[in-house]
Design a protein around this motif. Structure first.
Motif, short mmCIF file in Angstrom:
data_model
loop_
_atom_site.label_atom_id
_atom_site.label_comp_id
_atom_site.label_asym_id
_atom_site.label_seq_id
_atom_site.Cartn_x
_atom_site.Cartn_y
_atom_site.Cartn_z
N GLY A 102 3.60 2.07 -4.54
CA GLY A 102 2.24 2.61 -4.65
C GLY A 102 1.24 1.53 -4.98
O GLY A 102 1.52 0.34 -4.89
N VAL A 103 0.06 1.95 -5.40
CA VAL A 103 -0.98 0.99 -5.75
C VAL A 103 -0.66 0.36 -7.10
O VAL A 103 0.11 0.89 -7.90
CB VAL A 103 -2.37 1.66 -5.81
CG1 VAL A 103 -2.72 2.27 -4.46
CG2 VAL A 103 -2.45 2.70 -6.92
N GLY A 129 -6.91 4.51 -6.35
CA GLY A 129 -5.74 5.34 -6.10
C GLY A 129 -5.01 5.64 -7.39
O GLY A 129 -5.54 5.42 -8.49
N THR A 130 -3.80 6.14 -7.27
CA THR A 130 -3.03 6.57 -8.43
C THR A 130 -1.83 5.66 -8.62
O THR A 130 -0.91 5.65 -7.81
CB THR A 130 -2.53 8.02 -8.24
OG1 THR A 130 -3.65 8.87 -7.99
CG2 THR A 130 -1.80 8.51 -9.48
N LEU A 155 2.52 12.30 1.83
CA LEU A 155 2.42 12.06 0.40
C LEU A 155 3.12 13.14 -0.38
O LEU A 155 3.92 12.89 -1.26
CB LEU A 155 0.95 11.97 -0.02
CG LEU A 155 0.68 11.63 -1.48
CD1 LEU A 155 -0.65 10.92 -1.62
CD2 LEU A 155 0.68 12.88 -2.35
N TRP A 194 1.92 7.22 0.88
CA TRP A 194 1.67 8.64 0.64
C TRP A 194 0.29 9.04 1.10
O TRP A 194 -0.71 8.78 0.45
CB TRP A 194 1.80 8.95 -0.84
CG TRP A 194 3.15 8.64 -1.39
CD1 TRP A 194 4.27 8.24 -0.71
CD2 TRP A 194 3.53 8.68 -2.76
NE1 TRP A 194 5.31 8.05 -1.56
CE2 TRP A 194 4.89 8.30 -2.83
CE3 TRP A 194 2.86 9.00 -3.93
CZ2 TRP A 194 5.58 8.24 -4.03
CZ3 TRP A 194 3.55 8.94 -5.13
CH2 TRP A 194 4.90 8.57 -5.17
N THR A 195 0.19 9.65 2.23
CA THR A 195 -1.08 10.17 2.71
C THR A 195 -0.84 11.55 3.31
O THR A 195 0.12 11.75 4.05
CB THR A 195 -1.70 9.26 3.79
OG1 THR A 195 -0.77 9.09 4.86
CG2 THR A 195 -2.04 7.89 3.21
N ARG A 211 0.84 -1.19 0.00
CA ARG A 211 0.00 0.00 0.00
C ARG A 211 0.88 1.24 0.00
O ARG A 211 1.93 1.29 0.61
CB ARG A 211 -0.90 0.02 1.22
CG ARG A 211 -1.97 -1.07 1.19
CD ARG A 211 -2.94 -0.88 2.32
NE ARG A 211 -3.65 0.39 2.22
CZ ARG A 211 -4.55 0.80 3.09
NH1 ARG A 211 -4.85 0.05 4.12
NH2 ARG A 211 -5.14 1.97 2.94
N SER A 212 0.42 2.25 -0.70
CA SER A 212 1.20 3.48 -0.78
C SER A 212 1.30 4.15 0.57
O SER A 212 0.32 4.26 1.30
CB SER A 212 0.55 4.44 -1.78
OG SER A 212 1.19 5.69 -1.71
N GLN A 263 -3.01 10.68 -4.32
CA GLN A 263 -3.87 9.50 -4.43
C GLN A 263 -5.30 9.88 -4.81
O GLN A 263 -5.96 10.65 -4.11
CB GLN A 263 -3.86 8.71 -3.12
CG GLN A 263 -2.52 8.02 -2.87
CD GLN A 263 -2.13 7.09 -4.02
OE1 GLN A 263 -2.86 6.17 -4.37
NE2 GLN A 263 -0.98 7.36 -4.62
#
Length: 212
Positions: free
Chosen positions: A105-106, A112-113, A13, A8-9, A5-6, A174
């Protein structure tokens, strides 16, 4: 190859995106002039895309091949991570027909991206993403995945950004639905410093073929 899982949040992110952007705007310095997208393909030029048109999110499965019929791309995909300086590692230049998926990432098709990067050219000539600037809104991108499913994407926009104004959050942030970004070098070229920017293709999931 598994998918993580990414991380980046929120603020984290954006911080990671700035590091990645530093690689993306600096890589590629072999010369030549790849095709550039017209203003008609820019974000917003065709109006907003209704969110309801996005396909149902898929589960995680690493990409293994990308096909873009409009520009003749049919290439394997390898996973790439970050190098020792925190920059996104590039696909090997030994194989011009190779794209790199950011495995932090995803996976393409998940909510998501998903990010796929590739060289525009190498010392040997045009490379896998040389023709990205020739794409048009509505063109198809197919991504075959390790679980033998295929994610189908439609191009929403193609943009060129100078290295001094790369919109990290917009490109890497995302998305609320399954989206894809294809990224390569582009823009003006200078012999001493290489390409001065990046071409970014924005696409969204339209559907998928289940595993055989």
């Amino acid at each position: 190859m598994g998918a993580r899982r990414s991380p980046w949040t929120g603020a984290a992110l954006l911080g990671a995106a700035v590091v990645l952007g530093a690689w993306l705007v600096q890589d590629g310095s072999r010369g030549g002039q790849p095709p550039a997208p017209s203003p008609a393909e820019a974000l917003g030029a065709g109006g907003p895309r209704p969110a309801a048109l996005s396909g149902t999110p898929m589960g995680a499965s690493a990409p293994v091949r990308i096909s873009i019929p409009a520009i003749g791309v049919d290439a394997p995909v390898t996973g790439v991570g970050l190098d020792g300086e925190g920059h996104l590692a590039t696909p090997s230049e030994q194989d011009r027909n190779l794209a790199g998926w950011y495995r932090g990432g995803v996976t393409p098709g998940q909510k998501g991206t998903a990010l796929l990067a590739g060289h525009v050219d190498t010392a040997e000539g045009p490379a896998v993403f040389y023709g990205l600037g020739a794409l048009h809104r509505g063109d198809r991108i197919d991504v075959a995945r390790a679980d033998r499913s295929t994610a189908w994407f439609m191009v929403d926009a193609i943009e060129v950004y100078p290295r001094t104004a790369f919109p990290d959050k917009q490109v890497y942030g995302q998305a609320p639905d399954p989206q894809l970004r294809l990224i390569t070098c582009g823009g003006d070229y200078r012999k001493d410093t290489g390409y001065q920017g990046n071409v970014v293709v924005y696409a969204h999931l339209t559907g998928h073929r289940r595993p055989a």
